[in-house]
Every structure is written in structure tokens, then in C-alpha cells.
Scaffold this active site. Sequence first.
Site, PDB file in Angstrom:
ATOM      1  N   ASP A   1       0.843  -1.207   0.000  1.00  0.00           N
ATOM      2  CA  ASP A   1       0.000   0.000   0.000  1.00  0.00           C
ATOM      3  C   ASP A   1       0.877   1.255   0.000  1.00  0.00           C
ATOM      4  OD1 ASP A   1      -2.510  -1.565   0.420  1.00  0.00           O
ATOM      5  OD2 ASP A   1      -1.471  -2.091   2.265  1.00  0.00           O
TER       6      ASP A   1
ATOM      7  N   HIS B   1      -4.976  -3.267   6.285  1.00  0.00           N
ATOM      8  CA  HIS B   1      -4.758  -3.542   4.857  1.00  0.00           C
ATOM      9  C   HIS B   1      -6.127  -3.889   4.270  1.00  0.00           C
ATOM     10  CE1 HIS B   1      -3.050  -4.879   1.123  1.00  0.00           C
ATOM     11  NE2 HIS B   1      -3.639  -6.062   1.258  1.00  0.00           N
TER      12      HIS B   1
HETATM   13  N1  LIG Z   1      -0.891  -8.009   2.418  1.00  0.00           N
HETATM   14  C1  LIG Z   1      -0.848  -7.750   1.125  1.00  0.00           C
HETATM   15  O1  LIG Z   1      -0.421  -6.678   0.712  1.00  0.00           O
HETATM   16  C2  LIG Z   1      -1.314  -8.767   0.141  1.00  0.00           C
HETATM   17  C3  LIG Z   1      -1.797  -9.980   0.564  1.00  0.00           C
HETATM   18  N2  LIG Z   1      -2.201 -10.915  -0.336  1.00  0.00           N
HETATM   19  C4  LIG Z   1      -2.676 -12.186   0.207  1.00  0.00           C
HETATM   20  O2  LIG Z   1      -1.609 -13.144   0.151  1.00  0.00           O
HETATM   21  C5  LIG Z   1      -2.160 -14.456   0.168  1.00  0.00           C
HETATM   22  C6  LIG Z   1      -1.460 -15.332  -0.866  1.00  0.00           C
HETATM   23  O3  LIG Z   1      -1.627 -14.809  -2.145  1.00  0.00           O
HETATM   24  P1  LIG Z   1      -1.130 -15.643  -3.435  1.00  0.00           P
HETATM   25  O4  LIG Z   1       0.235 -16.157  -3.248  1.00  0.00           O
HETATM   26  O5  LIG Z   1      -1.424 -14.808  -4.627  1.00  0.00           O
HETATM   27  O6  LIG Z   1      -2.173 -16.821  -3.381  1.00  0.00           O
HETATM   28  P2  LIG Z   1      -2.140 -18.250  -4.071  1.00  0.00           P
HETATM   29  O7  LIG Z   1      -3.551 -18.741  -4.051  1.00  0.00           O
HETATM   30  O8  LIG Z   1      -1.390 -18.227  -5.341  1.00  0.00           O
HETATM   31  O9  LIG Z   1      -1.285 -19.084  -3.049  1.00  0.00           O
HETATM   32  C7  LIG Z   1      -1.679 -19.266  -1.743  1.00  0.00           C
HETATM   33  C8  LIG Z   1      -0.900 -20.424  -1.236  1.00  0.00           C
HETATM   34  O10 LIG Z   1      -1.237 -20.652   0.095  1.00  0.00           O
HETATM   35  C9  LIG Z   1      -1.191 -22.058   0.304  1.00  0.00           C
HETATM   36  N3  LIG Z   1      -1.888 -22.327   1.532  1.00  0.00           N
HETATM   37  C10 LIG Z   1      -3.193 -22.358   1.754  1.00  0.00           C
HETATM   38  N4  LIG Z   1      -3.419 -22.672   3.026  1.00  0.00           N
HETATM   39  C11 LIG Z   1      -2.210 -22.842   3.612  1.00  0.00           C
HETATM   40  C12 LIG Z   1      -1.757 -23.198   4.919  1.00  0.00           C
HETATM   41  N5  LIG Z   1      -2.629 -23.494   5.878  1.00  0.00           N
HETATM   42  N6  LIG Z   1      -0.451 -23.259   5.189  1.00  0.00           N
HETATM   43  C13 LIG Z   1       0.422 -23.036   4.231  1.00  0.00           C
HETATM   44  N7  LIG Z   1       0.076 -22.733   2.971  1.00  0.00           N
HETATM   45  C14 LIG Z   1      -1.236 -22.635   2.673  1.00  0.00           C
HETATM   46  C15 LIG Z   1      -1.774 -22.613  -0.968  1.00  0.00           C
HETATM   47  O11 LIG Z   1      -1.270 -23.777  -1.425  1.00  0.00           O
HETATM   48  P3  LIG Z   1      -1.268 -25.220  -0.831  1.00  0.00           P
HETATM   49  O12 LIG Z   1      -2.620 -25.401  -0.199  1.00  0.00           O
HETATM   50  O13 LIG Z   1      -1.055 -26.044  -2.050  1.00  0.00           O
HETATM   51  O14 LIG Z   1      -0.131 -25.251   0.133  1.00  0.00           O
HETATM   52  C16 LIG Z   1      -1.194 -21.669  -2.008  1.00  0.00           C
HETATM   53  O15 LIG Z   1       0.041 -22.166  -2.515  1.00  0.00           O
HETATM   54  C17 LIG Z   1      -3.672 -14.271  -0.033  1.00  0.00           C
HETATM   55  O16 LIG Z   1      -4.278 -14.344   1.228  1.00  0.00           O
HETATM   56  C18 LIG Z   1      -3.791 -12.849  -0.571  1.00  0.00           C
HETATM   57  O17 LIG Z   1      -5.041 -12.283  -0.274  1.00  0.00           O
HETATM   58  C19 LIG Z   1      -2.110 -10.710  -1.681  1.00  0.00           C
HETATM   59  C20 LIG Z   1      -1.639  -9.513  -2.162  1.00  0.00           C
HETATM   60  C21 LIG Z   1      -1.245  -8.432  -1.285  1.00  0.00           C
HETATM   61  O1  LIG Z   2      -7.308  -8.838  -1.728  1.00  0.00           O
HETATM   62  C1  LIG Z   2      -6.260  -9.388  -2.131  1.00  0.00           C
HETATM   63  O2  LIG Z   2      -5.989 -10.588  -2.030  1.00  0.00           O
HETATM   64  C2  LIG Z   2      -5.229  -8.523  -2.800  1.00  0.00           C
HETATM   65  C3  LIG Z   2      -4.602  -7.570  -1.885  1.00  0.00           C
HETATM   66  O3  LIG Z   2      -4.568  -7.705  -0.685  1.00  0.00           O
HETATM   67  C4  LIG Z   2      -3.985  -6.401  -2.500  1.00  0.00           C
HETATM   68  O4  LIG Z   2      -3.799  -6.387  -3.729  1.00  0.00           O
HETATM   69  O5  LIG Z   2      -3.666  -5.458  -1.776  1.00  0.00           O
END
Ligand SMILES: NC(=O)C1=CN([C@@H]2O[C@H](COP(=O)(O)OP(=O)(O)OC[C@H]3O[C@@H](n4cnc5c(N)ncnc54)[C@H](OP(=O)(O)O)[C@@H]3O)[C@@H](O)[C@H]2O)C=CC1
Ligand SMILES: O=C([O-])CC(=O)C(=O)O
Length: 452
Positions: free
Chosen positions: A263, A291
Site C-alpha cells: 500500500d 490492509h
Molecule cells: N498483504 C498484502 O499486501 C497482500 C496480501 N495478499 C494475500 O496473500 C495471500 C497469498 O496470495 P497468493 O500467493 O497470490 O495466493 P495463491 O492462491 O497463489 O497461493 C496461496 C498459497 O497458500 C497455500 N496455503 C493455503 N493454506 C495454507 C496453509 N494453511 N499453510 C500453508 N500454505 C497454505 C496454498 O497452497 P497449498 O494449499 O497447495 O499449500 C497456495 O500455494 C492471499 O491471502 C492474498 O489475499 C495478496 C496480495 C497483497
Molecule cells: O485482496 C487481495 O488478495 C489482494 C490484496 O490484498 C492487494 O492487492 O492489496
Amino acid sequence: MAAAATAPSSSSSPLQLHKHAAARRSAPALLLRRPRSRSHRNQLVCSLDATNRQAVQEERPAAVNGVAGRTDCYGVFCTTYDLRAVGARWRTDWCKRDEETKAWKKVVSVAVSGAAGMISNHLLFKLASGQVFGPDQPIALKLLGSSQRSFQKLEGVAMELEDSLYPLLREVSIGIDPYEVFQDVEWALLIGAKPRGPGMERADLLNINGQIFAQQGKALNAVASRNVKVLVVGNPCNTNALICLKNAPEIPSKNFHALTRLDENRAKCQLALKASVFYDKISNMTIWGNHSTTQVPDFVNARIDGKPARQVIRDTKWLHEEFTKTVQKRGGELIQKRGRSSAPSTAVSIVDAIQSLVNPTPEGDWFSSGVYTNGNPYGIEEDIVFSMPCRSKGDGDYELVTDVTIDDFLWERIKKSEAELLAEKRCVGHLIGEGEEELCEVTEDTMLPGEQ
Ligand SMILES: NC(=O)C1=CN([C@@H]2O[C@H](COP(=O)(O)OP(=O)(O)OC[C@H]3O[C@@H](n4cnc5c(N)ncnc54)[C@H](OP(=O)(O)O)[C@@H]3O)[C@@H](O)[C@H]2O)C=CC1
Ligand SMILES: O=C([O-])CC(=O)C(=O)O
């Protein structure tokens, strides 16, 4: 699965070890692979003769054999290398060797959850390259997946890391048990979380992801380094970070961060565009709060080329309305265009967030992070995780900035974001030992940047 090479017999040439490409680079000095368990720690003692080669060889753990649930070194990373320049002579004097090794920084151990996901897909390679912790900092990566199913994906990730030949990457291990993966880690980058599915209520998301972070908090509390730094990325990241820290009472609450650096970067980009200056001219950019779409990008204290932003951008209406809304909704706009949430820019912002803690903050500047509010000087409610301006000496720790102005415009919005976080906290009372799940009342206001 790559097989682990064995250490040379006393008659073999050390150069035979260099068949792996990772060792062909003129990489920094040797590090004996660190034994995994605390009980094994310190058993690698410096003794003198060739018989010790055998001892060292026996200390090396076996490679993962595709057994889900185990965390262990992966493939090429199970090999004990002589990483000194090709041509260096194999020594029987292990003490001398150990002395040389001591000249190098100790390997930093970093756990990454959601390691097979999109953000990690970008981040892991930045970590392994030295871009994050520095070009002289060897690193061990501990990759956490969520299920047996994800174990195979993690193997694929580890294979790509192998094939990238990073000289600083000394260990990769994979697993699905946080109690194993988090053993002794100094950094935990908690990215893995369930995305909100169709028809899923906000309260459900808080509950499902909250449980993940409660479990991971407990695991960190049990096995991680006592000074582990934890960066929560998985959404809703502020409340997940709160849950995590509440479940890790033996780790300082100050060590937990929720990622709001993306952000901050988005806000800097908007100010730079409006002022027609390059990004590096924007400083002192604070994101206050959650966030979510209630976050408060602070143009009051931001500076452009050293001047207050409002002296450079005279368009008050734009600052109050367009700027604020654009930053708040940037994530959602991106999802609409790309069809998925931001991953490369999030990975970059994770790098920025870590670098801000391991390098001294430039004089007069600061950075934003979602941190625990206890003892904050602004009058923000205690016992939540709230994005605020921080400064670091570069030792991994931070202090909150005191020389900021909070005017009525900011304060009114800060209170709204605070109220949202307090409502989220009530929803997860059952995960932080403070009440029942039924108290959950989150409003339409409570939205991730991606939900609109
Ligand atoms: N704070 C910020 O600024 C932002 C936050 N986000 C957040 O980041 C997160 C991840 O995004 P992104 O990488 O694109 O998502 P993806 O869906 O590509 O990947 C998420 C991963 O999390 C794994 N996962 C799910 N549950 C668990 C668990 N209990 N323990 C470990 N791994 C787990 C999944 O795979 P598997 O189950 O195969 O292990 C998967 O590989 C989301 O919550 C998204 O909203 C995204 C953008 C910005
Ligand atoms: O909502 C989401 O997963 C994406 C997010 O946090 C962001 O882009 O800031």
C-alpha cells in the site's frame, strides 16, 4: 528426485564434488550443512583428522524421498560441498576449514508459507539471489505447504531453486508440518492463506484463515528462534498477524508485522505520478490502519523532494478524494484487470519490508508496517495490529515515529480503520482466547483491497 551426493572417501579428489553446477560458480566458502534438530546441534565439533570426514558424513541427514509430512533438505541442497574456488585443495585439517567458514556470515534461516503460491513464485527467487538479505548472506529456505497435495508442488518449487544455481542458497527444505518447518527459523514469511471463495462470508474467511495463523503462531512459539521476525501477508493480514502473535506468547509481540508495504508503494506511485517526479523523490509515506479499503494513505506527512506533499500538490480535492480512494482500491482494480490478486508487486513489497528492517532507515525518513499497537504514541486503541510509521536501526527491530502530524482529516479516517480492526478482532475472539465466535459482526466496510 535428485539423489544426495555422498561425501568423498579419503582417497577421492575434492574436485569430484564440484560436479554440481551450484558449486561450479566461484561461490563463497564452505558451510557444513547444519544439523536439523536441537539435539544434533553442536555435535559437529572441530576435530582433526581424516576419520572425522566419516563423522561429518554421518551427520548429514538423508534427502527427502518424496515423503509428505517430512521436512528435510531437498535434492542438491542435501550435499555437503567444498564451495571454495575450484582448485582449492581438499584438506584433512577440519579445524582450519572451520576457521575459514567462520569468516562467513551465519546462514539465515527463512520460512515461507504458501510457498507454492503466486507471491512466493516471485519472492523465493529474490530471497535466494541475495537481493533481500545481502550479497554476502547465505540463506536457508524452509518451504511450508498446507496439505499432502501441496507437497508435490513444493518439490517442483525446490527443483526450480536447484536449477537456478544460486550460490548463496545453502539449504532448501520442504514440509507441511509447521512444527518441523519453523524449527529455529529467524524469519517467517506467512503468505499461505485461503482465498475468499464464492458465497463465503467475511466472517468465514476470518475464521478459516484465522485458524491457520493460530496454528502457525503456536508452532512458532514452540520451535522458532526466540527472536524470529514474522511478516504476515495472507489476508486479512492485520487480524491474522494479531492471531499469530497472541498464539506465540514467548515471542515478542513487536516482532510481528502485517504487510502494508504494498500500500505504501502504491501511494508513493500515485504521488509521484501526480507531481511528475520520479518515485525516489517521495518519502515519509505512511499507511495508517488496516490492509483493507479503510486504510489511510497519509499525504499530510508525506514529502516530495523533501517538501511537504501539500506544498507540491496544491490540488486538495485530488488529495482528499482521488488519491485516498485510488490507493485504497488499487488491489481491487488490479484484480479486475488481471483476473487475480497482485503477486509480483506484492513480492517486491515483501522484499522492501524486510530490507527496511535489516538496513538503517535513511535519516529523516520512515516506512509503514502493520505492527502491534501496545504503547503507541498516537492514541490508537491498544491490542490490535495497525499500520503505522516505523524507523529501524537495521537490526531487525523498529521504533514508532513520533514526529508526525495527525490532523482531523487523518484522525477521522484512522478511527474508522481502527473500528474495523476492533470488529475483526471480535470475530476471532475464539482464536485469541477472548470470547466466542458468535460475536462476529463485520460490516460491508470491511473489505480486502481485492473485494469490491
Ligand atoms: N498483504 C498484502 O499486501 C497482500 C496480501 N495478499 C494475500 O496473500 C495471500 C497469498 O496470495 P497468493 O500467493 O497470490 O495466493 P495463491 O492462491 O497463489 O497461493 C496461496 C498459497 O497458500 C497455500 N496455503 C493455503 N493454506 C495454507 C496453509 N494453511 N499453510 C500453508 N500454505 C497454505 C496454498 O497452497 P497449498 O494449499 O497447495 O499449500 C497456495 O500455494 C492471499 O491471502 C492474498 O489475499 C495478496 C496480495 C497483497
Ligand atoms: O485482496 C487481495 O488478495 C489482494 C490484496 O490484498 C492487494 O492487492 O492489496
